[in-house]
Enzyme design. Structure first.
Site, short mmCIF file in Angstrom:
data_model
loop_
_atom_site.label_atom_id
_atom_site.label_comp_id
_atom_site.label_asym_id
_atom_site.label_seq_id
_atom_site.Cartn_x
_atom_site.Cartn_y
_atom_site.Cartn_z
N ASP A 32 -11.18 -5.76 11.18
CA ASP A 32 -12.01 -5.18 11.26
C ASP A 32 -12.63 -4.26 10.09
O ASP A 32 -13.34 -3.58 9.19
CB ASP A 32 -11.38 -4.55 12.12
N HIS A 33 -11.12 -4.44 9.16
CA HIS A 33 -10.93 -4.53 8.19
C HIS A 33 -11.98 -5.32 7.06
O HIS A 33 -12.74 -5.11 5.72
CB HIS A 33 -9.96 -4.12 6.93
N ASP B 118 -0.71 -0.36 10.40
CA ASP B 118 -2.34 0.22 9.90
C ASP B 118 -1.64 2.41 10.63
O ASP B 118 -1.30 2.43 11.79
CB ASP B 118 -4.00 0.03 10.70
N ARG C 290 -10.17 9.93 5.20
CA ARG C 290 -9.60 9.77 3.81
C ARG C 290 -10.54 9.85 2.66
O ARG C 290 -11.87 9.21 2.75
CB ARG C 290 -8.45 8.50 3.36
N SER D 294 -2.76 4.69 3.56
CA SER D 294 -2.40 3.78 3.92
C SER D 294 -0.99 3.21 3.98
O SER D 294 0.19 3.36 3.47
CB SER D 294 -3.01 2.75 3.44
N ARG E 217 0.34 -0.44 3.84
CA ARG E 217 -0.19 -0.68 3.34
C ARG E 217 1.05 -1.25 2.48
O ARG E 217 1.75 -0.85 1.50
CB ARG E 217 -1.02 -1.34 2.17
C1 MIC Z 1 -7.02 2.78 4.92
O1 MIC Z 1 -7.78 3.52 6.17
O2 MIC Z 1 -6.56 3.21 4.66
C2 MIC Z 1 -6.85 1.10 6.05
C3 MIC Z 1 -6.92 0.21 5.59
O3 MIC Z 1 -6.69 1.17 6.79
C4 MIC Z 1 -4.49 1.33 5.47
C5 MIC Z 1 -3.93 -0.24 6.08
C6 MIC Z 1 -4.75 -1.03 5.07
O4 MIC Z 1 -4.16 -1.24 3.07
O5 MIC Z 1 -4.87 -2.34 5.14
C7 MIC Z 1 -3.91 1.95 7.01
O6 MIC Z 1 -4.17 3.09 7.10
O7 MIC Z 1 -3.04 2.06 7.06
FE1 SF4 Z 2 -10.47 1.20 9.18
FE2 SF4 Z 2 -8.25 2.82 7.98
FE3 SF4 Z 2 -11.25 3.90 7.53
FE4 SF4 Z 2 -9.62 3.76 10.16
S1 SF4 Z 2 -9.30 4.54 8.37
S2 SF4 Z 2 -11.84 2.94 9.69
S3 SF4 Z 2 -8.04 2.20 10.15
S4 SF4 Z 2 -10.12 1.56 7.03
#
Ligand code: MIC
Ligand code: SF4
Length: 636
Positions: free
Chosen positions: A62-63, A117, A377, A529, A531
């Site tokens: 999905d990313h 995530d 975010r 995140s 990550r």
């Molecule tokens: C995000 O919203 O920052 C992400 C991208 O979904 C991350 C995961 C990632 O960095 O792949 C998260 O929320 O953990």
């Molecule tokens: Fe995707 Fe993270 Fe954004 Fe949710 S917050 S839509 S999981 S990138």
């Protein structure tokens, strides 16, 4: 007993439920997404476990859905084939955002879920105890290992009253962020209770639990009640429902009350989700871009609200509007209802069911743009445009801005709010989930690089301070995402080159120029995140120690998992005593940690006491040079 403690008790593998002590929990379900999943599955593979040991594991794509080169497509194929081999359900690109889809089709009240995530707590919307974690922790859970957390405080959020028209669930969580800040939830689970809970549908609850992450909370949960049952019934999953509620005389570690009737539309200003103001106070601010979607606000009800509100209207000519439905289910229903027409006709741009602009996968705003997003975010630069001003708000506020071209209070702009009810039955088509056959070859494209090997912890470390940063450094600061960098998530040498790129462009060269590096941070270091690349890449660049005032939970776990020693200042004022390029000797650090002795370093002639608090398990992991080494060495 409160609800969170009930679920913890039921899943307790070891430890005691005393606030602050480590507990190990049995994990029933896992989820991964593609940007963290490739690394998680490489790590799972290294554990030599033929088939996942969970009740259910799902791998979502999905990313990284923007395929501007071969990398993302390679990763998708790898994820599909490794899922098939090891007993994981695969949800290909187009099915939707992991949290939205998991809530619709897989989540079960009372079960535990961890996901690679940070917004995995979305599952708390149906009464799951759901945690965000690093990929390696998810790999361990798939291999049948428990998940370790520090027993949090359980805070009751008592909801009273009822939301007014055009005020929404997003405003509830923004209000909590206003009161508590992005670090106010650390070490806590927020459990919602009170009369107001009954006024909120499951998707509304999920908007709140999703963004509980922005509070820094361990997780967030709603009870599983008649409303949950009704939602699952409409998803043709009534059999998955169980009642999960707190006892009537339940006790909590803390409590706060929010009166829903008194809330008004709120908005988080740049560049932090807790920079919350009243919409009416920002009235008239010109808006260049509006994006509706993300795992926070992309449910059927959110999309139908867009369709009803935009009917026979035209968006402002200076404002671009994008809409991303959260799942194939939502998108299908929007299409079959015919109401997608209203959205298209109003001038919106429809994006695929994916994270999209939320993670900088396209739709970077113009220079200095004001962008209103229904996401969770708004860290600086996350949109892909460094000087963009990103605000977070509800779909209601977003729609008002798209139509007027400026920040506008929807309660004064629109008349009565259209009544959106959930359909009697959601459109169910599970054919697009691929069930594993447990055989077949794993396909690895050239983007998938092998895991690096890390050395065990030496007895002493002589290191140089290669970076000093301030409060609330997020993992987006440490290792940015976006369309250019995300495709490198399976390629550690390549992605490491971007570490701290937006904070200090010389960081990588500096880190490489010394043997061992130290990073000095302040409050809430590593928020955001999950990550693990934000720990992996620094480790790859030779970082051995991070010293801060406080850490965010998931990042702290990731640092330990990759053998970086996390330390905190015993006296936060000592933060001032260390500067860039200082040399620090950590003499006998291994032995000091082993024997829980005082750790004192001398910097610029001053003694600085550093704190640490590791369980025996965490010590062994650090000594081994990381969790994977620890597992492979079979130390345990
Ligand atoms: C995000 O919203 O920052 C992400 C991208 O979904 C991350 C995961 C990632 O960095 O792949 C998260 O929320 O953990
Ligand atoms: Fe995707 Fe993270 Fe954004 Fe949710 S917050 S839509 S999981 S990138």
């Amino acid at each position: 007993m409160n609800l969170a403690r009930k679920i913890i008790k039921k899943h307790l593998v070891s430890g005691s439920m005393e606030v602050g002590s480590e507990v190990a929990l049995k994990i029933d379900q896992t989820l991964t997404q593609d940007a963290t999943g490739t690394m998680a599955y490489l790590q799972f593979e290294a554990m030599n476990v033929p088939k996942v040991k969970t009740e259910l594991s799902v791998s979502y794509v999905d990313h990284n859905t923007l395929q501007s080169g071969f990398e993302n497509a390679d990763d998708h194929k790898f994820l599909q084939t490794i899922a098939n081999k090891h007993g994981i359900v695969f949800s290909p690109a187009g099915n939707g955002i992991c949290h939205q889809v998991h809530l619709e089709r897989f989540g079960v009240p009372g079960k535990t879920l961890i996901g690679s995530d940070s917004h995995t707590p979305t599952g708390g919307g149906i009464g799951m105890l759901a945690f965000g974690a690093g990929g390696l922790d998810v790999a361990c859970a798939m291999a049948g290992q428990p998940f370790y957390i520090t027993m949090p405080k359980i805070v009751k959020v008592n909801l009273t009253g009822k939301l007014r028209d055009w005020v929404s669930a997003k405003d509830i969580i923004l209000e909590l962020l206003r009161i508590l800040s992005v670090k106010g939830g650390r070490g806590k689970i927020f459990e919602f209770a009170g009369e107001g809970v009954k006024t909120l549908s499951v998707p509304e609850r999920a908007t709140i639990t999703n963004m509980g992450t922005e509070l820094g909370a361990t997780t967030t949960i709603f009870p599983s009640d008649e409303i949950t049952k009704d939602f699952l019934k409409r998803q043709n999953r009534e059999k998955d429902w169980v009642e999960m509620v707190a006892d009537s005389d339940a006790t909590y570690d803390d409590e706060l009350t929010i009166n829903l009737s008194e809330l008004e539309p709120l908005i988080a200003m740049p560049h932090s989700p807790d920079n919350v103001k009243k919409v009416k106070d920002l009235k008239g601010t010109k808006v260049d871009q509006v994006c509706i979607g993300s795992c926070t606000n992309s449910s059927y009800a959110d999309m139908m609200l867009c369709a009803e509100t935009l009917k026979d209207k035209k968006i402002n000519k200076n404002t671009s509007l994008t809409i991303s439905p959260g799942s194939r289910q939502v998108f299908s229903m929007l299409a079959s209802s015919g109401k997608l027409f209203n959205i298209i006709n109003a001038g919106a741009r429809i994006l695929e069911c994916a994270c999209g602009p939320c993670i900088g996968m396209g739709q970077a705003p113009k220079t200095k743009a004001v962008s209103l997003r229904t996401f969770n975010r708004n860290f600086e630069g996350r949109s892909g445009t460094k000087d963009a001003q990103v605000y977070l708000c509800s779909p209601e506020v977003a729609l008002a801005a798209a139509l007027t071209g400026e920040i506008t209070d929807p309660t004064t702009l629109f008349g009565a709010k259209p009544k959106i009810s959930l359909p009697d039955s959601f459109y169910i088509n599970d054919d697009h989930f691929q069930k594993p056959s447990n055989e077949g070859e794993i396909v690895r494209g050239p983007n998938i690089k092998p895991l690096p090997k890390f050395e065990p912890m030496p007895d002493s470390i002589s290191a140089d301070v290669v970076l000093k940063v301030g409060d609330n450094i997020s993992t987006d600061h440490i290792l940015p995402a976006g369309a250019k960098i995300l495709p490198l998530r399976s390629n550690l040498p390549a992605i490491s080159e971007y570490t701290f790129g937006a904070v200090d462009k010389d960081f990588v060269a500096r880190a490489k120029s010394v043997k061992n590096g130290v990073i000095v941070g302040a409050e809430n270091y590593g928020q955001g995140s999950s990550r693990e690349h934000a720990a992996l890449a620094p480790r790859y660049l030779g970082i051995k120690v991070v010293i801060t005032k406080t850490f965010a939970r998931i990042h702290l776990a990731n640092l330990i998992n990759f053998g970086i020693i996390p330390l905190t200042f015993a006296d936060v004022n000592d933060y001032e005593l260390i500067k860039l390029a200082d040399k620090i000797e950590f003499k006998n650090i291994k032995n000091i940690i082993k024997e829980n002795k005082d750790l004192v370093i001398t910097v610029n002639g001053k003694n600085i006491k550093l704190n640490y608090s590791f369980t025996e398990r965490q010590k062994e992991i650090l000594f081994a040079g990381g969790l994977l080494n620890w597992i492979k060495e079979g130390i345990k």
